[in-house]
Design a protein around this motif. Structure first.
Motif, mmCIF file in Angstrom:
data_model
loop_
_atom_site.group_PDB
_atom_site.id
_atom_site.type_symbol
_atom_site.label_atom_id
_atom_site.label_comp_id
_atom_site.label_asym_id
_atom_site.label_seq_id
_atom_site.Cartn_x
_atom_site.Cartn_y
_atom_site.Cartn_z
ATOM 1 N N SER A 1 11.481 12.645 6.295
ATOM 2 C CA SER A 1 10.928 11.983 7.478
ATOM 3 C C SER A 1 10.489 13.060 8.451
ATOM 4 O O SER A 1 11.048 14.164 8.466
ATOM 5 N N LEU A 2 9.511 12.738 9.287
ATOM 6 C CA LEU A 2 9.040 13.709 10.263
ATOM 7 C C LEU A 2 8.593 12.996 11.526
ATOM 8 O O LEU A 2 8.305 11.800 11.535
ATOM 9 N N SER A 3 8.529 13.754 12.614
ATOM 10 C CA SER A 3 8.106 13.218 13.906
ATOM 11 C C SER A 3 7.582 14.365 14.743
ATOM 12 O O SER A 3 8.033 15.510 14.604
ATOM 13 N N LEU B 1 15.138 4.088 13.071
ATOM 14 C CA LEU B 1 15.386 2.931 12.212
ATOM 15 C C LEU B 1 14.086 2.382 11.622
ATOM 16 O O LEU B 1 14.058 1.903 10.481
ATOM 17 N N ILE B 2 12.991 2.469 12.383
ATOM 18 C CA ILE B 2 11.689 2.094 11.833
ATOM 19 C C ILE B 2 11.336 3.021 10.673
ATOM 20 O O ILE B 2 10.878 2.579 9.617
ATOM 21 N N PRO C 1 2.594 0.826 2.881
ATOM 22 C CA PRO C 1 2.775 -0.362 2.044
ATOM 23 C C PRO C 1 1.892 -1.537 2.466
ATOM 24 O O PRO C 1 1.663 -2.454 1.681
ATOM 25 N N ASP C 2 1.387 -1.506 3.696
ATOM 26 C CA ASP C 2 0.572 -2.614 4.187
ATOM 27 C C ASP C 2 -0.866 -2.548 3.689
ATOM 28 O O ASP C 2 -1.423 -3.545 3.224
ATOM 29 N N CYS C 3 -1.470 -1.342 3.796
ATOM 30 C CA CYS C 3 -2.877 -1.228 3.394
ATOM 31 C C CYS C 3 -3.067 -0.440 2.097
ATOM 32 O O CYS C 3 -4.152 -0.429 1.532
ATOM 33 N N GLY C 4 -2.000 0.235 1.652
ATOM 34 C CA GLY C 4 -2.078 0.969 0.397
ATOM 35 C C GLY C 4 -2.708 2.341 0.498
ATOM 36 O O GLY C 4 -2.808 3.059 -0.501
ATOM 37 N N LYS C 5 -3.124 2.743 1.701
ATOM 38 C CA LYS C 5 -3.778 4.042 1.852
ATOM 39 C C LYS C 5 -2.750 5.182 1.882
ATOM 40 O O LYS C 5 -1.576 4.973 2.196
ATOM 41 N N GLY C 6 -3.238 6.388 1.579
ATOM 42 C CA GLY C 6 -2.347 7.539 1.510
ATOM 43 C C GLY C 6 -2.536 8.529 2.636
ATOM 44 O O GLY C 6 -2.057 9.662 2.539
ATOM 45 N N ASP C 7 -3.257 8.128 3.710
ATOM 46 C CA ASP C 7 -3.454 9.067 4.816
ATOM 47 C C ASP C 7 -2.546 8.751 6.004
ATOM 48 O O ASP C 7 -2.702 9.308 7.081
ATOM 49 N N HIS C 8 -1.587 7.860 5.800
ATOM 50 C CA HIS C 8 -0.584 7.566 6.812
ATOM 51 C C HIS C 8 0.553 6.814 6.123
ATOM 52 O O HIS C 8 0.513 6.559 4.932
ATOM 53 N N GLY C 9 1.593 6.486 6.885
ATOM 54 C CA GLY C 9 2.719 5.766 6.298
ATOM 55 C C GLY C 9 3.882 6.676 5.964
ATOM 56 O O GLY C 9 3.943 7.834 6.371
#
Length: 228
Positions: free
Chosen positions: A96-98, A162-163, A75-83
């Motif tokens: 969600s994943l980790s 929570l993040i 949501p910060d940079c609008g890119k789709g390769d992270h987030g």
């Protein structure tokens, strides 16, 4: 469809040994990201986590994992390769994943969900950041605990989860006070705790040497890799 929330943890090797599991399940963008890893171990962890989250979502949807597309959005940079990861074709399912060294965790549910996994032997090194990420009451709890490193790690995975669910940020961790939750697991079993309208489940997976936390509005439950 019954509302549900599930979380699981497994070694990267076990996930990738499953029949039909592998890099071919990933989108072209995910494969491109996987190729950027310098070491094969990191690449395997990335692929395994992205496969495992598909398996969790497939379990809830009752569809083959091979038919699921996973995307991410920052949501910060609008890119789709992270987030935050999501399923473009199934907006009713949250994921969600980790991943950490050799171990991956994933979660899926009918409400926003977050999951985090860390190796338990990392507790000592992570403890150095405690004054920056813990509330004062939490810091006292950790310092007075018989095993400060493990106590801190439990708080750390809870806060990371929570993040992932969007309840806080890395810069805001110290403002989140979890000191009202137990730091010890009764009988070594997963502990489900309420926190500000959420249900937080955390456990120590001794078989994989990890601490894990999952949080959602629904009560997450632990499922094994063989059940996916």
């Amino acid at each position: 469809m019954t509302s549900d929330a599930i979380a699981t943890v497994a070694t990267s090797a076990d996930v990738l040994r499953r029949p039909g599991a592998g890099e071919h399940l990933l989108t072209a963008l995910e494969q491109e990201r996987a190729a950027r890893f310098r070491y094969e171990s990191g690449r395997a962890d990335f692929i395994a986590a992205h496969v495992l989250v598909r398996l969790c979502a497939a379990r809830l949807l009752g569809v083959p994992a091979a038919g699921l597309t996973l995307a991410q959005h920052c949501p910060d940079c609008g890119k789709g390769d992270h987030g935050k990861p999501y399923l473009p074709d199934h907006p009713g399912i949250e994921v969600s994943l980790s991943h950490t060294k050799g171990v991956v965790a994933a979660a899926a549910g009918h409400r926003p969900i977050g999951v985090d996994v860390e190796l338990t032997d990392r507790g000592g090194t992570l403890l150095d950041v405690a004054p920056r990420v813990l509330a004062e009451a939490e810091l006292r709890q950790v310092r007075e605990h018989a095993d400060p490193a493990r106590a801190f790690l439990r708080l750390w995975v809870r806060k990371e989860a929570l993040i992932k669910i969007g309840r806080t940020t890395l810069d805001g961790l110290a403002a989140v006070d979890l000191s009202g939750l137990p730091l010890d697991l009764p009988g070594g079993r997963p502990l489900l705790s309420p926190f500000e309208g959420l249900r937080l489940l955390d456990w120590v997976d001794e078989a994989h040497g990890t601490a894990v936390a999952a949080v959602s509005e629904l009560a997450p439950r632990v499922v094994g890799l063989d059940d996916l």
